[in-house]
Design an enzyme around this catalytic site. Structure first.
Site, PDB file in Angstrom:
ATOM      1  N   LYS A  79       3.590  -7.330   6.226  1.00 27.66           N
ATOM      2  CA  LYS A  79       2.337  -7.604   5.530  1.00 27.66           C
ATOM      3  C   LYS A  79       2.093  -9.106   5.499  1.00 27.66           C
ATOM      4  CE  LYS A  79       0.105  -6.539   1.061  1.00 27.66           C
ATOM      5  NZ  LYS A  79       0.294  -5.825  -0.233  1.00 27.66           N
ATOM      6  N   SER A 153      -2.817  -2.461  -1.337  1.00 32.17           N
ATOM      7  CA  SER A 153      -3.295  -3.549  -0.515  1.00 32.17           C
ATOM      8  C   SER A 153      -2.592  -3.621   0.842  1.00 32.17           C
ATOM      9  CB  SER A 153      -3.106  -4.875  -1.264  1.00 32.17           C
ATOM     10  OG  SER A 153      -1.732  -5.102  -1.576  1.00 32.17           O
ATOM     11  N   SER A 177       0.595  -0.793  -4.413  1.00 34.66           N
ATOM     12  CA  SER A 177       0.233  -1.097  -3.029  1.00 34.66           C
ATOM     13  C   SER A 177       1.243  -0.623  -2.003  1.00 34.66           C
ATOM     14  CB  SER A 177       0.019  -2.608  -2.868  1.00 34.66           C
ATOM     15  OG  SER A 177      -1.083  -3.029  -3.641  1.00 34.66           O
TER      16      SER A 177
END
Length: 602
Positions: A79, A153, A177
């Site tokens: 990420k 996210s 997330s």
């Protein structure tokens, strides 16, 4: 790199290792194939590594071995709020970008174990959101149906894994997330106990709550990654050392209890599909050996409200303060509107919220202690992108209904896929329990996957038939008869070592029991040499399954005249258990009670 391409090799870690061992492929061939496949994904990558950028990692494999490096040649994604040396970190904001000289601690640990980074993935800007649409790099479409949200996210990390481009991916999980995107893409999403995975080199959201999370195709894969990644980082002030009992797979009793919210506390936000799938999933848990217990989850849901309505949003302001004050236009409007609320809370508000949270945690911990695990839907509804665009804040908030309390209350959690809805979209549940219970959750998650046998992610790959968490070779069954029985004075010496209760039974009628005085009174169960004298008695005993690596420390704590030997059970089987030296018979003979528990309760 060579020109050989295989675009559909099963990337579950154990299957990939077998492919390497058989010569079906090699890391160089695999990575070239995956780069071709990765380029076809929409809005997943912020920076897909080039062959030249990956080459040093492949070169390092020449000094490694699959036998000594558990992630040898395993591709993974990161990420883009987690640092990879020499590659820009953006947190999905161009004005924020920087290029780190070194990788985040957790990334370095994975690379040292042989893992190969494939790229940096898209995310809801500054990890603020559960939708996967809040990025200037585009909304990441769901891996099953592009009209639906992928979840955020950590959207890019989830879709990269579900699409069969990487074996696993790193996300972050402050408010859900690492779990919501797993649910929406048919993945396992492990939100470890806070502090076990270092956040050094991670752009903070709420620093006191942040967790690095793991997306994987299977719970076994998540555990393989977890055991590498959960390495203590002395430079991270929020890091915690893992307990010995939480470092290796455990065995759970085939019978277990799980708590669900009261019926009037369940929220599906108008989705009959998700409600039906939840009912189906709870039924599947019961068929797996679970006993459902309905509890009042009010303390959990009250704690969840504190995350955005309370002062913790100020941590998001601190993390982005320079942009908020000097370049507010650099942020998406929805992100700015959320984070700007961080200036609305005073020190008085903060301490009041801390006191409230502590009270709620006491109540919530009481729930945790009543069952083996707690269970909720991972999300109450799966929205389309169009539905999120209609009400971006409210519907995003709905997605956090079952997730926002987890880090505030310091629990470990894992999202596991359980079925598909009538719309043929993924559904899953979240298992959670207290901190340092990661291995217990991983074990049950793998058991669920083994039963349901869903395809892996959005691929047609089958679940490998090689679950490690059900392997009893790493455990030993111990017979206990006294202070180590359930709810007795020394039972913690078993539970702290991640031992699990197997059964309550009886010893053979060939023993006598004596009381051994001391700081903690204990029983001595002595076998009668000549059972024909009919002086033997059968006693209440319990069998507990103990991780083999904890056996030595457990035995070292046993004081004379007790020891470990073989105990005969009433069914004629012999198991390792507590015995006593003959001179213990000088104590009070309490055989007439037939149970240490009955003797102590007299």
């Amino acid at each position: 790199m060579t020109s050989h391409l295989n675009l559909d090799i099963n990337l579950s870690i154990s299957t990939l290792q077998q492919a390497y061992a058989s010569g079906e492929t090699n890391p160089e061939q695999l990575i070239q194939s995956l780069l071709v496949k990765a380029k076809s994904l929409t809005a997943v990558w912020i920076h897909l590594l080039t062959e030249a950028e990956i080459a040093p990692y492949l070169e390092n494999l020449k000094t490694m071995s699959p036998e000594t490096h558990p992630l040898y040649g395993v591709p993974f994604a990161i990420k883009d709020n987690i640092d990879l040396a020499g590659i820009p970190t953006t947190a999905a904001c161009d004005e924020f970008v920087y290029t780190p000289e070194k990788s985040a601690f957790v990334v370095s640990e994975l690379i040292a174990a042989g893992a190969i980074p494939l790229g940096k993935t898209n995310l809801d800007q500054f990890a603020t959101g559960l939708v996967g649409t809040r990025s200037p790099y585009g909304a990441t479409p769901n891996s099953f149906n592009p009209e639906y949200i992928s979840g955020g996210s950590s959207s890019g990390s989830a879709v990269a894994t579900a699409s069969g481009v990487v074996s696993f991916a790193l996300g972050t999980d402050t408010a859900g997330s690492g779990r919501v995107p797993a649910c929406f893409n048919n993945l396992v999403g492990l939100k470890p106990s806070k502090g076990l995975l270092s956040t050094s080199g991670v752009v903070p959201a709420c620093r006191s709550l942040d967790c690095v999370s793991i997306f994987a195709l299977t719970a076994d894969d998540a555990n393989t990654v977890f055991q590498v990644a959960a390495s203590y980082d002395e430079t991270d002030s929020f890091a915690r050392k893992n307990t010995t009992a939480n470092q290796k797979p455990v065995v759970m009793n085939n019978k277990f209890t799980f708590a669900v919210p009261k019926a009037d506390q369940l929220a599906f936000f108008g989705s009959d599909f998700y409600e039906k799938s939840y009912i189906e999933s709870v039924s599947a848990l019961e068929k797996l050996g679970g006993t459902q217990v309905e509890l009042d989850f009010t303390p959990l849901f009250d704690a969840a409200k504190l995350l955005y309505d309370g002062p913790w949003v100020t941590e998001r302001y601190i993390a982005t303060q320079d942009l908020m004050e000097n370049k507010p236009n650099a942020m998406l409007d929805v992100i700015y509107s959320i984070i700007s609320q961080g200036t609305n809370h005073s020190a008085v508000d903060t301490f009041k919220a801390l006191y409230q949270l502590q009270s709620l945690k006491r109540l919530a911990d009481n729930l945790i202690q009543q069952v083996d695990v707690l269970v909720t839907p991972t999300a109450g509804r799966h929205y389309t992108i169009a539905e999120i665009n209609e009400q971006p804040i409210k519907r995003n908030s709905n997605l956090g209904y079952y997730t926002n309390f987890m880090n505030l209350l310091d629990y470990a959690a894992i999202a596991v896929p359980t079925c598909f809805t009538e719309e043929k979209m993924p559904f899953g549940i979240t298992l959670f329990s207290d901190a340092m219970s990661d291995q217990k959750l991983l074990t049950l998650a793998q058991r669920i996957q083994d039963k349901e046998k869903l395809p892996l992610g959005a691929t047609q790959w089958s679940l490998p038939n090689n679950s490690t968490n059900t392997n009893n070779d790493a455990f030993i069954d111990i017979v206990v008869c006294g202070a180590h029985l359930s709810n007795m004075a020394l039972n913690w010496q078993l539970t702290d070592r991640n031992a699990v209760f197997i059964e309550k039974t009886q010893s053979a009628a060939k023993y006598q029991m004596y009381s051994v005085p001391g700081e903690i009174e204990r029983p001595a169960m002595i076998r009668i040499d000549n059972a024909s004298t009919n002086q033997g008695t059968s006693f209440e005993v319990e069998v507990w399954r103990l991780p083999i690596e904890s056996f030595g420390s457990f035995v070292a704590g046993i004081a004379q005249p007790l020891g470990i030997g073989k105990v005969e059970l009433s069914n004629g089987t012999w198991l390792t258990g507590f015995i006593a030296e003959s001179h213990a018979a000088k104590g009070e003979n309490i055989s007439s009670f037939g149970s240490w528990r009955i003797y102590k309760n007299q």
